[in-house]
Design a protein around this motif. Structure first.
Motif, PDB file in Angstrom:
ATOM      1  N   ALA A  13      10.365  -7.708  -9.862  1.00 38.12           N
ATOM      2  CA  ALA A  13      11.417  -6.722 -10.150  1.00 38.12           C
ATOM      3  C   ALA A  13      11.483  -5.656  -9.061  1.00 38.12           C
ATOM      4  N   LEU A  14      10.331  -5.262  -8.523  1.00 34.87           N
ATOM      5  CA  LEU A  14      10.318  -4.275  -7.443  1.00 34.87           C
ATOM      6  C   LEU A  14      10.875  -4.880  -6.160  1.00 34.87           C
ATOM      7  N   ASP A  15      10.525  -6.126  -5.878  1.00 32.52           N
ATOM      8  CA  ASP A  15      11.090  -6.802  -4.709  1.00 32.52           C
ATOM      9  C   ASP A  15      12.606  -6.959  -4.855  1.00 32.52           C
ATOM     10  N   PHE A  16      13.063  -7.223  -6.073  1.00 29.73           N
ATOM     11  CA  PHE A  16      14.492  -7.348  -6.349  1.00 29.73           C
ATOM     12  C   PHE A  16      15.191  -6.019  -6.082  1.00 29.73           C
ATOM     13  N   ALA A  17      14.600  -4.920  -6.561  1.00 30.38           N
ATOM     14  CA  ALA A  17      15.188  -3.590  -6.343  1.00 30.38           C
ATOM     15  C   ALA A  17      15.246  -3.255  -4.859  1.00 30.38           C
ATOM     16  N   ALA A  18      14.353  -3.835  -4.072  1.00 28.61           N
ATOM     17  CA  ALA A  18      14.293  -3.555  -2.634  1.00 28.61           C
ATOM     18  C   ALA A  18      15.289  -4.370  -1.821  1.00 28.61           C
ATOM     19  N   THR A  19      16.154  -5.139  -2.474  1.00 27.16           N
ATOM     20  CA  THR A  19      17.117  -5.944  -1.721  1.00 27.16           C
ATOM     21  C   THR A  19      18.292  -5.127  -1.198  1.00 27.16           C
ATOM     22  N   LEU A  20      18.389  -3.876  -1.604  1.00 25.93           N
ATOM     23  CA  LEU A  20      19.293  -2.938  -0.925  1.00 25.93           C
ATOM     24  C   LEU A  20      18.350  -2.091  -0.093  1.00 25.93           C
ATOM     25  N   ARG A  21      18.314  -2.352   1.195  1.00 25.47           N
ATOM     26  CA  ARG A  21      17.339  -1.714   2.075  1.00 25.47           C
ATOM     27  C   ARG A  21      17.877  -0.423   2.659  1.00 25.47           C
ATOM     28  N   ALA A  22      16.953   0.439   3.039  1.00 21.65           N
ATOM     29  CA  ALA A  22      17.278   1.703   3.714  1.00 21.65           C
ATOM     30  C   ALA A  22      18.332   2.483   2.933  1.00 21.65           C
ATOM     31  N   ARG A  23      18.077   2.710   1.663  1.00 17.43           N
ATOM     32  CA  ARG A  23      19.033   3.385   0.784  1.00 17.43           C
ATOM     33  C   ARG A  23      19.434   4.773   1.281  1.00 17.43           C
ATOM     34  N   ARG A  24      18.546   5.453   1.986  1.00 15.49           N
ATOM     35  CA  ARG A  24      18.840   6.816   2.436  1.00 15.49           C
ATOM     36  C   ARG A  24      19.534   6.868   3.796  1.00 15.49           C
ATOM     37  N   SER A  25      19.675   5.729   4.447  1.00 17.46           N
ATOM     38  CA  SER A  25      20.277   5.775   5.783  1.00 17.46           C
ATOM     39  C   SER A  25      21.279   4.646   5.987  1.00 17.46           C
ATOM     40  N   LYS A 137       4.323   3.521  -6.262  1.00  9.47           N
ATOM     41  CA  LYS A 137       4.478   4.447  -5.138  1.00  9.47           C
ATOM     42  C   LYS A 137       5.689   4.037  -4.317  1.00  9.47           C
ATOM     43  N   GLU A 138       6.267   5.008  -3.640  1.00  6.58           N
ATOM     44  CA  GLU A 138       7.328   4.706  -2.693  1.00  6.58           C
ATOM     45  C   GLU A 138       6.716   4.627  -1.305  1.00  6.58           C
ATOM     46  N   CYS A 139       7.214   3.722  -0.495  1.00  8.01           N
ATOM     47  CA  CYS A 139       6.714   3.522   0.858  1.00  8.01           C
ATOM     48  C   CYS A 139       6.738   4.836   1.639  1.00  8.01           C
ATOM     49  N   GLY A 140       5.709   5.060   2.456  1.00  8.58           N
ATOM     50  CA  GLY A 140       5.603   6.264   3.263  1.00  8.58           C
ATOM     51  C   GLY A 140       6.499   6.276   4.487  1.00  8.58           C
ATOM     52  N   ASN A 141       7.148   5.158   4.792  1.00 13.59           N
ATOM     53  CA  ASN A 141       8.099   5.106   5.896  1.00 13.59           C
ATOM     54  C   ASN A 141       9.367   5.818   5.437  1.00 13.59           C
ATOM     55  N   CYS A 144      12.295   3.654   4.656  1.00 10.64           N
ATOM     56  CA  CYS A 144      12.132   2.598   3.653  1.00 10.64           C
ATOM     57  C   CYS A 144      12.206   3.205   2.255  1.00 10.64           C
ATOM     58  N   THR A 145      12.823   2.502   1.356  1.00 11.95           N
ATOM     59  CA  THR A 145      12.925   2.996  -0.019  1.00 11.95           C
ATOM     60  C   THR A 145      12.308   2.026  -1.019  1.00 11.95           C
ATOM     61  N   ARG A 146      11.413   1.155  -0.533  1.00 12.29           N
ATOM     62  CA  ARG A 146      10.756   0.221  -1.444  1.00 12.29           C
ATOM     63  C   ARG A 146       9.724   0.963  -2.299  1.00 12.29           C
ATOM     64  N   THR A 147       9.661   0.568  -3.556  1.00 11.83           N
ATOM     65  CA  THR A 147       8.596   1.011  -4.440  1.00 11.83           C
ATOM     66  C   THR A 147       7.655  -0.174  -4.591  1.00 11.83           C
ATOM     67  N   TYR A 148       6.355   0.094  -4.575  1.00  8.68           N
ATOM     68  CA  TYR A 148       5.366  -0.971  -4.678  1.00  8.68           C
ATOM     69  C   TYR A 148       4.259  -0.556  -5.637  1.00  8.68           C
ATOM     70  N   ILE A 149       3.461  -1.534  -6.029  1.00 10.58           N
ATOM     71  CA  ILE A 149       2.297  -1.279  -6.877  1.00 10.58           C
ATOM     72  C   ILE A 149       1.096  -1.143  -5.950  1.00 10.58           C
ATOM     73  N   ASP A 150       0.449   0.008  -5.994  1.00 15.18           N
ATOM     74  CA  ASP A 150      -0.700   0.265  -5.125  1.00 15.18           C
ATOM     75  C   ASP A 150      -1.987  -0.105  -5.856  1.00 15.18           C
ATOM     76  N   ARG A 151      -2.487  -1.293  -5.548  1.00 13.68           N
ATOM     77  CA  ARG A 151      -3.744  -1.753  -6.131  1.00 13.68           C
ATOM     78  C   ARG A 151      -4.885  -1.665  -5.111  1.00 13.68           C
ATOM     79  N   SER A 152      -4.686  -0.893  -4.058  1.00 16.91           N
ATOM     80  CA  SER A 152      -5.724  -0.767  -3.034  1.00 16.91           C
ATOM     81  C   SER A 152      -6.893   0.058  -3.574  1.00 16.91           C
TER      82      SER A 152
END
Length: 186
Positions: A13-25, A137-141, A144-152
């Protein structure tokens, strides 16, 4: 057909949401055509095969994608759910999903675009109603506007993925440091 989709977010679902890339630019739309949507469903591993999508399927997928993005972002920021987004997501999740079948060569899932979208919506429901919410979390780039699961370890991951964003940021920081450091003649 490989369209170089990126699957780094830790949940379909998060990868699906990321299919519109660079939402802020620049905003780059991955679902520009029905066959790109169909390819995403197969490349994501949600299904093994999907019947051809139509323009209406793309529009419905975009609506669900935007609902997922709004809900995930709201949840990540501790905000109340957007009611319209909840309705869109829940309606998609209510649609019958694709049913996997066992074949002599293993598991096989054939779907319609609506059944594949239902599977994506159900992943979003499970994610947003499950234990991984504090790890969103949202990517630090900044681009980039991807949200990911941080399991680190220590949940210190900063980027959606090293190949997609981390290496770019690290290389840019290195170049900036090199530029700022005066060189000494030998």
């Amino acid at each position: 057909m490989n369209l170089d989709h990126v699957f780094v977010c830790g949940n379909p679902a998060l990868d699906f949401a990321a299919t519109l890339r660079a939402r802020r630019s620049a905003r780059f739309e991955m679902f520009a055509t029905p066959d790109r949507l169909t390819a995403w469903y197969v490349e994501s591993g949600i299904v093994d095969a999907v019947s051809p999508a139509e323009d209406a399927d793309v529009e419905q997928a975009k609506a669900v994608r935007e609902a997922v993005y709004r809900l995930v972002t709201g949840r990540r920021l501790g905000e109340a759910y957007d009611r319209a987004a909840l309705t869109v997501l829940n309606n998609a999740a209510r649609t019958s999903p694709a049913v996997p079948q066992l074949t002599p060569s293993g598991r096989w899932t054939q779907a319609t675009p609506q059944e594949a979208l239902s599977l994506v919506a159900r992943h979003a429901v499970e994610l947003l109603g499950g234990p991984d919410v504090p790890l969103l979390k949202e990517c630090g780039n900044p681009e980039c506007t991807r949200t990911y699961i941080d399991r680190s370890r220590g949940t210190r991951r900063q980027w959606c993925g090293m190949d997609s964003c981390g290496n770019k940021i690290k290389a840019a920081a290195y170049r900036a440091r090199k530029k700022a450091t005066p060189t000494t003649p030998n």
